[in-house]
Design a protein around this motif. Structure first.
Motif, PDB file in Angstrom:
ATOM      1  N   LYS A 299      30.353  17.229  39.016  1.00  0.00           N
ATOM      2  CA  LYS A 299      29.548  17.625  37.866  1.00  0.00           C
ATOM      3  C   LYS A 299      28.377  16.677  37.625  1.00  0.00           C
ATOM      4  O   LYS A 299      27.516  16.946  36.790  1.00  0.00           O
ATOM      5  CB  LYS A 299      30.433  17.668  36.599  1.00  0.00           C
ATOM      6  N   SER A 300      28.359  15.562  38.350  1.00  0.00           N
ATOM      7  CA  SER A 300      27.304  14.570  38.147  1.00  0.00           C
ATOM      8  C   SER A 300      27.227  13.680  39.368  1.00  0.00           C
ATOM      9  O   SER A 300      28.244  13.416  40.028  1.00  0.00           O
ATOM     10  CB  SER A 300      27.607  13.721  36.895  1.00  0.00           C
ATOM     11  N   TYR A 301      26.021  13.168  39.694  1.00  0.00           N
ATOM     12  CA  TYR A 301      25.877  12.211  40.775  1.00  0.00           C
ATOM     13  C   TYR A 301      26.505  10.866  40.424  1.00  0.00           C
ATOM     14  O   TYR A 301      26.761  10.041  41.296  1.00  0.00           O
ATOM     15  CB  TYR A 301      24.393  12.002  41.111  1.00  0.00           C
ATOM     16  N   ARG A 302      26.742  10.655  39.138  1.00  0.00           N
ATOM     17  CA  ARG A 302      27.285   9.371  38.685  1.00  0.00           C
ATOM     18  C   ARG A 302      28.804   9.388  38.523  1.00  0.00           C
ATOM     19  O   ARG A 302      29.396   8.347  38.255  1.00  0.00           O
ATOM     20  CB  ARG A 302      26.635   8.987  37.350  1.00  0.00           C
TER      21      ARG A 302
END
Length: 405
Positions: A299-302
Motif C-alpha cells: 500500500k506504500s513504498y515506505r
C-alpha cells in the motif's frame, strides 16, 4: 485412501504459533490427497480419521455423558455417517439437519432438536420423522411442542452469563431460571416429559471451569422443581468444548474432570444423566482449507507489510476471522526461507473481507500469485458458513479423505 466431493458449497502450508505451543499437523492422508489429486481452490479437506479420534477423546474425557454432535459445525454427510457408525447422537437445528442425520444412518431417538427457535410446522415435521427430544426457552415454543410433539422429552434452556469463551451467546437463547422452573412445571401439565435443563457456555470455551455456574444454576432449578413434585432426570451441558488453533486449547481431560466435579458438588445424590453437544472440538482440527494466492501487493513504498490476497475470505467460509477472534495457523508452499509481515485478505469487493490486520502473521518473502496457502484447523464453521454466491464466488467445496496412514 478415498476422497469424495460433498457438494459445491464449499486449507493449508507456514505455521504461526504463540510461544510455547505445539505446531498443528496435517495428516499423511490429507497430504497425499492434495499432492496426488490437486483439487481446484479454495476447498476444505476433512480427515475422517481425525474426526473419529477426536470423538474418542471427547468420549474418554466424559464417558458418562451422551455425546450429541452439533451438526451445524460441519454437516458433511461423510462426517455425519462416520460419527453415526461410532454410536454418536446428534444435535440438530433444522428439519434439513434431521433429514441429513437420518439419511446417514442415525436413529430418530439419537437426535435432539436443540434449537429453541422453530416454527410449529417444523416441530410437526420433526415429530413425524420420529424425533422425540426438544429444547425450548419460551411459552410459545412449549405450546407448539405440546400440540405437535405430544409426549416428547423437553429441555428448557436457561440464560447463562458465560465468561472465558471466544463467542458468547448473549441473551438470544434461554430464559431466566425462575422462568425455566415455571416452563418445566407447565410442560408436565401439558403431557410432556420435563427431562431437564440445558445451557451453553459459549463457543470455544477456554476455561475448563466455564460450566460451573451453569451446572449450579441447573441444580437450583432441579431442586425448586423437586419441591413441586417434578423430578428432572437429565442435564444438557451444551457445546463449547474447544479446538486448538494458533494456541493450544487445554486438554479435554481437564474439561471432563472439571465438569464431573461441578456436577457432584452441585447435584450431590441427585446426579442427573449428562448430555453434551460438541462441534468444533470434534471436527475443527480435522480440516485443512487449501487456498491460492491471488495477488501480493503493498500500500506504500515506505511500508514493508505486504497484502496477501487469497482466493478465500470471510464470505468463502472464514467468518470466524471476524474481529480476528479465531487465529488459524497457516502453511505455505514456499515455507523455509526468509519471512516478513503480511495482512491476509479475501478476494471479494467488500472492505470488510480482511482476515488479519492486527494479528501478527509472517509469510515467505518470495510468496507470489499461484502459490498455495493452507489454513489449518478449519474443519468447523467454515463450509457451513460460506455464502451461496457473494460477488459470484461459489461456495466452499468439501472433500473427505479416509483410510490408513
Amino acid at each position: 485412501m478415498t476422497s469424495t466431493t460433498t457438494d459445491d458449497r464449499a486449507t493449508v502450508t507456514s505455521v504461526q504459533l504463540t510461544q510455547g505451543t505445539e505446531a498443528p499437523s496435517v495428516s499423511d492422508r490429507v497430504r497425499r490427497f492434495l499432492a496426488e489429486t490437486p483439487p481446484p481452490t479454495p476447498c476444505l479437506v476433512i480427515d475422517l480419521e481425525t474426526v473419529r479420534r477426536r470423538f474418542a477423546e471427547v468420549s474418554s474425557a466424559l464417558p458418562e455423558a451422551g455425546i450429541y454432535y452439533a451438526v451445524k459445525a460441519n454437516p458433511a454427510p461423510e462426517v455425519v455417517r462416520a460419527l453415526a457408525a461410532l454410536g454418536c447422537s446428534f444435535d440438530v437445528a433444522s428439519p434439513a439437519e434431521i433429514d441429513l442425520c437420518l439419511a446417514e444412518g442415525a436413529a430418530p431417538e439419537t437426535i435432539s432438536y436443540s434449537n429453541p427457535i422453530k416454527k410449529a410446522a417444523q416441530v410437526a415435521y420433526a415429530y413425524a420423522r420420529g424425533v422425540r427430544m426438544y429444547a425450548c426457552d419460551s411459552e410459545a415454543d412449549l405450546d407448539n411442542l405440546a400440540a405437535h410433539a405430544p409426549g416428547s422429552s423437553v429441555f428448557c434452556r436457561t440464560l447463562l452469563r458465560d465468561k472465558g469463551s471466544i463467542y458468547p451467546f448473549g441473551r438470544k437463547f434461554g430464559c431466566e431460571p425462575e422462568m425455566v422452573v415455571e416452563l418445566l412445571a407447565r410442560a408436565v401439565e401439558l403431557g410432556l416429559d420435563a427431562s431437564g435443563v440445558s445451557f451453553h457456555v459459549g463457543s470455544q470455551q477456554l476455561d475448563p471451569a466455564g460450566w460451573d455456574s451453569g451446572i449450579a444454576t441447573a441444580a437450583e432449578i432441579a431442586a425448586a422443581l423437586r419441591d413441586r413434585g417434578v423430578e428432572l432426570t437429565s442435564l444438557n451441558l451444551g457445546g463449547g468444548l474447544p479446538a486448538s488453533y494458533r494456541t493450544q486449547a487445554p486438554p479435554l481431560a481437564e474439561y471432563g474432570a472439571a465438569i464431573r466435579a461441578a456436577v457432584a458438588r452441585s447435584f450431590g445424590e441427585h446426579r442427573p444423566r449428562l448430555m453434551i453437544e460438541p462441534g468444533r472440538s470434534i471436527v475443527g482440527e480435522a480440516g485443512v482449507l487449501r487456498s491460492e494466492v491471488v495477488l501480493v501487493s503493498r500500500k506504500s513504498y515506505r511500508d514493508d507489510t505486504r497484502w496477501v490476497f487469497l482466493d478465500v475470505g470471510k464470505y468463502g467460509g472464514l467468518v470466524e476471522t471476524e474481529g480476528e477472534a479465531i487465529a488459524y495457523p497457516v502453511l505455505t508452499s514456499r515455507d523455509g526461507g526468509p519471512t516478513g509481515p503480511v495482512v491476509l485478505a479475501g478476494p471479494t469487493c467488500d472492505g470488510d473481507d480482511v482476515l488479519y490486520q492486527h494479528t501478527h502473521y509472517e509469510l515467505p518473502l518470495d510468496l507470489a500469485a499461484g502459490d498455495h496457502v493452507d489454513i489449518l484447523s478449519t474443519g468447523a464453521y467454515t463450509a457451513s458458513y460460506s455464502s451461496v454466491e457473494f460477488n459470484g464466488f461459489e461456495p466452499l467445496r468439501t472433500y473427505c479423505v479416509d483410510g490408513a496412514e
